[in-house]
Design a protein around this motif. Sequence first.
Motif, mmCIF file in Angstrom:
data_model
loop_
_atom_site.group_PDB
_atom_site.id
_atom_site.type_symbol
_atom_site.label_atom_id
_atom_site.label_comp_id
_atom_site.label_asym_id
_atom_site.label_seq_id
_atom_site.Cartn_x
_atom_site.Cartn_y
_atom_site.Cartn_z
ATOM 1 N N THR A 144 0.831 -1.203 0.000
ATOM 2 C CA THR A 144 0.000 0.000 0.000
ATOM 3 C C THR A 144 0.870 1.259 0.000
ATOM 4 O O THR A 144 0.596 2.215 -0.735
ATOM 5 C CB THR A 144 -0.931 -0.014 1.225
ATOM 6 O OG1 THR A 144 -1.646 -1.257 1.249
ATOM 7 C CG2 THR A 144 -1.925 1.129 1.184
ATOM 8 N N VAL A 145 1.922 1.248 0.818
ATOM 9 C CA VAL A 145 2.814 2.415 0.859
ATOM 10 C C VAL A 145 3.513 2.587 -0.494
ATOM 11 O O VAL A 145 3.663 3.711 -0.988
ATOM 12 C CB VAL A 145 3.845 2.280 2.003
ATOM 13 C CG1 VAL A 145 4.840 3.436 1.952
ATOM 14 C CG2 VAL A 145 3.157 2.237 3.351
ATOM 15 N N LEU A 146 3.899 1.468 -1.119
ATOM 16 C CA LEU A 146 4.521 1.565 -2.449
ATOM 17 C C LEU A 146 3.581 2.257 -3.433
ATOM 18 O O LEU A 146 3.996 3.147 -4.177
ATOM 19 C CB LEU A 146 4.879 0.174 -2.985
ATOM 20 C CG LEU A 146 6.103 -0.527 -2.412
ATOM 21 C CD1 LEU A 146 6.380 -1.824 -3.185
ATOM 22 C CD2 LEU A 146 7.342 0.370 -2.458
ATOM 23 N N PHE A 147 2.312 1.886 -3.422
ATOM 24 C CA PHE A 147 1.345 2.545 -4.317
ATOM 25 C C PHE A 147 1.231 4.032 -4.011
ATOM 26 O O PHE A 147 1.158 4.861 -4.910
ATOM 27 C CB PHE A 147 -0.043 1.901 -4.181
ATOM 28 C CG PHE A 147 -0.151 0.520 -4.774
ATOM 29 C CD1 PHE A 147 0.475 0.209 -5.974
ATOM 30 C CD2 PHE A 147 -0.894 -0.475 -4.148
ATOM 31 C CE1 PHE A 147 0.374 -1.059 -6.531
ATOM 32 C CE2 PHE A 147 -1.002 -1.742 -4.690
ATOM 33 C CZ PHE A 147 -0.370 -2.043 -5.873
ATOM 34 N N MET A 148 1.208 4.360 -2.707
ATOM 35 C CA MET A 148 1.065 5.772 -2.328
ATOM 36 C C MET A 148 2.236 6.596 -2.846
ATOM 37 O O MET A 148 2.087 7.758 -3.213
ATOM 38 C CB MET A 148 0.963 5.911 -0.802
ATOM 39 C CG MET A 148 -0.373 5.456 -0.238
ATOM 40 S SD MET A 148 -0.368 5.316 1.558
ATOM 41 C CE MET A 148 -0.503 7.018 2.017
ATOM 42 N N LYS A 149 3.406 5.976 -2.874
ATOM 43 C CA LYS A 149 4.591 6.697 -3.329
ATOM 44 C C LYS A 149 4.679 6.726 -4.844
ATOM 45 O O LYS A 149 4.984 7.755 -5.439
ATOM 46 C CB LYS A 149 5.853 6.019 -2.793
ATOM 47 C CG LYS A 149 6.108 6.328 -1.335
ATOM 48 C CD LYS A 149 7.441 5.743 -0.911
ATOM 49 C CE LYS A 149 7.739 6.179 0.513
ATOM 50 N NZ LYS A 149 8.838 5.483 1.105
ATOM 51 N N ASP A 150 4.427 5.544 -5.456
ATOM 52 C CA ASP A 150 4.720 5.407 -6.880
ATOM 53 C C ASP A 150 3.583 5.889 -7.780
ATOM 54 O O ASP A 150 3.831 6.371 -8.878
ATOM 55 C CB ASP A 150 5.024 3.930 -7.215
ATOM 56 C CG ASP A 150 6.248 3.454 -6.478
ATOM 57 O OD1 ASP A 150 6.988 4.316 -5.955
ATOM 58 O OD2 ASP A 150 6.470 2.226 -6.397
ATOM 59 N N GLU A 151 2.357 5.698 -7.344
ATOM 60 C CA GLU A 151 1.245 6.093 -8.215
ATOM 61 C C GLU A 151 0.106 6.675 -7.393
ATOM 62 O O GLU A 151 -0.991 6.107 -7.364
ATOM 63 C CB GLU A 151 0.765 4.902 -9.050
ATOM 64 C CG GLU A 151 0.722 3.576 -8.304
ATOM 65 C CD GLU A 151 0.338 2.403 -9.201
ATOM 66 O OE1 GLU A 151 -0.749 2.459 -9.779
ATOM 67 O OE2 GLU A 151 1.124 1.454 -9.314
#
Lengths: 123, 804
Positions: free
Chosen positions: B648-655
Amino acid sequence: MKFILLTVLTALLVLIVNPFLPYWAVMILLAILAAAVGNKAGGAFFAGGLGMGLAWMGQSVYISSVTGSQLPEKMSELMGLGDEITLFAITGVLGFFLGAFSALAGSLFRKLLKRKPDNIYGR
Amino acid sequence: MKYVSFLVVLALTIALAIAVSRPFGAVPPLAPLLDPNHGFWQNSISEDRLAEDELVLNKLSNEVKVIYDENLIPHIFATDQADLYRAQGYITAKHRLWQMEFQTMAAAGRISEIVGPLAIELDRMTRRKGLAYGAEKGMEFIRENDPESYLLLEAYADGVNQYIDQLSDARLPVEYKILNYRPEHWSAFKSILLLKYMTDMLVGDRDLEYSNLRKILGDVMLDKLYSEYPDGVEPIIECGHKWDFKPLPVTRPDSIAYPDDQLVVAPLPQPEEGTGSNNWAVSGSKTKSGNPILANDPHLSLNLPSLWYSMQLTTPQHSVKGATLPGALGVISGFNNHIAWGVTNATRDTRDWYKITFQDKSRKAYRYADKWRQTTFRIEEIKVKGEKAFLDTVVYTHYGPVVYDKTFNSKRQDVNFALKWNVHEGSNEQKTFLLLNSAKDHDDYNLALDNFTAPAQNFVFASRDGDIAMRIQGKFPLKWRGQGKFFMDGADPGMEWQGYIPNEQNASTLNPSRGFVSSANQHPTDSTYPYYVFDNSYEFYRNRRLNSRLREMNSITVEDMQGLQFDDYYLHAAEALPTMLDLLGSEYENDADAKKYLALLKEWDFYADPNQKAPTLFYLWWRKTYSQIWKELSGNPAPVVLPSYYQTVLFMKDEPSGAVFDLKNTPEMETAAVHVKQGFIEMLADMKKWETEEGDFSWANYKKTTIQHLVPQFKSFSVENVYTGGGSGILNATSARHGASWRMVVELGTEVKAYGIYPGGQSGNPGSKYYSNFIQKWANGEYLDFNQRTQDQKEGVLFQTILN
């Protein structure tokens, strides 16, 4: 005098015998003791009750003060009783009734045995 | 008249005596409970007051000496193994009898015998999973393949039973008095059952949830949201490890038809979140003394009496010390004079579900390829306190038991699934621990591990010879990519497991050049490992924090390693919070409360120490945001799992403006910022409520770590609101109900030095001063001296007992 005697003897009986025998065996022995000492019914009831009640309460207070354990407190909380003082009291009261009825039964039993001489020499 | 009054009083007296000997509803019999000579008052007496110089233990070949140190840790000195384990059984029972029996009653699905009909469904569930069935298989297996261990299991059981047979009412554990029952005899079977119970505690599967997710999301979206191998994973076995074996072939069926029903049924109970562990070892090249140091802290549900019981077990041939599991033989996580070892859970999907198509209502046969195959029926008799026994018929297929069927779990649709689980296959985990206890080097360790099937564990190892090692050991099915992730069709032989990964091909490493080995429940290997490895619950935070610290540390001391076990760095917050603050923007700078909280968050150093306030704010804000983001998924009537925090954090950062953040049933296009803001508003509301009702929101006060008695209703036997830091996903993994259930650090020099602690105490008796006396030290990150003792050592002896 007999009242104090039975009270003290009951307490001693509980202290000496109870560690090795369950409460119901103590009740039987207490009835025999009361029959032997021969108090009147009311005296036996209160002497037996006080003897066992005080012994139980005394023992519980003694154990708890010597060990300093928090178990009495925890048990009172578990049983919804507030503080451990209530638990000491309940233990004493339970001891009182067990002792009182046993001694009363013993005293009345002695009366039964006494009946025969009454019939021979009395009316 | 005299007769009448006597008989009346006699009747009254007898009635009274009987009345106080029986329970009234939930109230236990009063007289046996309150009698100061036999009742609970007697449980106020601590073990040191009851010290005995000598005790009778029959069938010993020689006398056994038990020396207790000042923490009531027994050190048992015996001349041979049979004597040793007989004494271990006796001494463990002396301090932990109620707990060991209660846990095995739970494992056997026999709680109804103690608490009555309210536990019938729980017991049925336990039995339908086949734990006792697995333990029976285990018994057969050990009897046939390892008669020596079987004799030791029986010696242990006999020790427990000799204790039970001489047990007086006064010494009976208080839980028996309150719940009004008595211990029954122990057996080798129960020891095996306990180890199966551990498997149940530690192994889960999400086949049901993934089957639903596949239906809801489709394969493409599923792989995006639930990537099996997200960027940045740091596996247990160091990246780039060379696999020097020829893998067995696994053939993927040409066509795979999954059963395609969406299932609105409750999944099988899963291991609780927060269950996990850390272990690591650093080689002499990285330590100040030049000796390897090993550390282990298994995180489990925090309970009293503690799951662990410390002991030293010594014979002339070996001497081992550490944490034992009451009911199992030997030490489970510990050290001897040559080696030290520790365990963490190696989660991997070893539990699969097969859809069964019965021939008819009799369920005597089911379809397999183009034939009908016979089932067997196992009748489970569940005894119920105060009622007649409940009989439950469980259908067994060649895969395993059909857990849910028409008679169990009324809500489910008309489908039958069989559970295939390696816990149902004969195995001998006990042997692993017996061998580890006396292991001398890396070869012995490997031999010991070969016996271990489940629950799969990451076994860390260090030796005085200077070796450090890690091996991921369990009996892992050979699977084609994706196999067992979803429900499978039991009629299709192509769906069968194709064998097992051979022990010597399980991922392992010895003395890697980086100078340390470590595990914290993360992915076992990098993607070059030639077998399919999948689990939903791999952890992403503790391992990366651990490895980055171990990489940068040099001249390491025991104190450093203790500090690392108690490390409160909140990596998840460190990665998510800056992004969240960015996405929030400056909208809330005029709100007084918001300003106060934002200031706390902005100056936070990301340590979740007990006195910090920011962790509470972050924790709440994150949880609110997270449930906002995935609320359409979690709102689905069918059970699902949500994407990991990490993903979830990866999505918040990346897209942050990506489609994953859009809620389909609203007209607007949501972005990460929308959810972060909504989460922030909800956090403000929650905090307002908290500050009015509770006031202080420092972390320890907010998370309220509780060490709970095994019977949660016995609240006063629990220890609540322990002041300590850490949390889920943090190396010091102490959350509200989970955390380091045992911490151990061992330095393997010429003289082995050891330190250990667990949140509890050696005594299982809530009235004893040794019941919870370690908790304060544990909460402060302190340790007890766990060095081995010799028989003639005088200092620090509480008392000693000769068994003869």
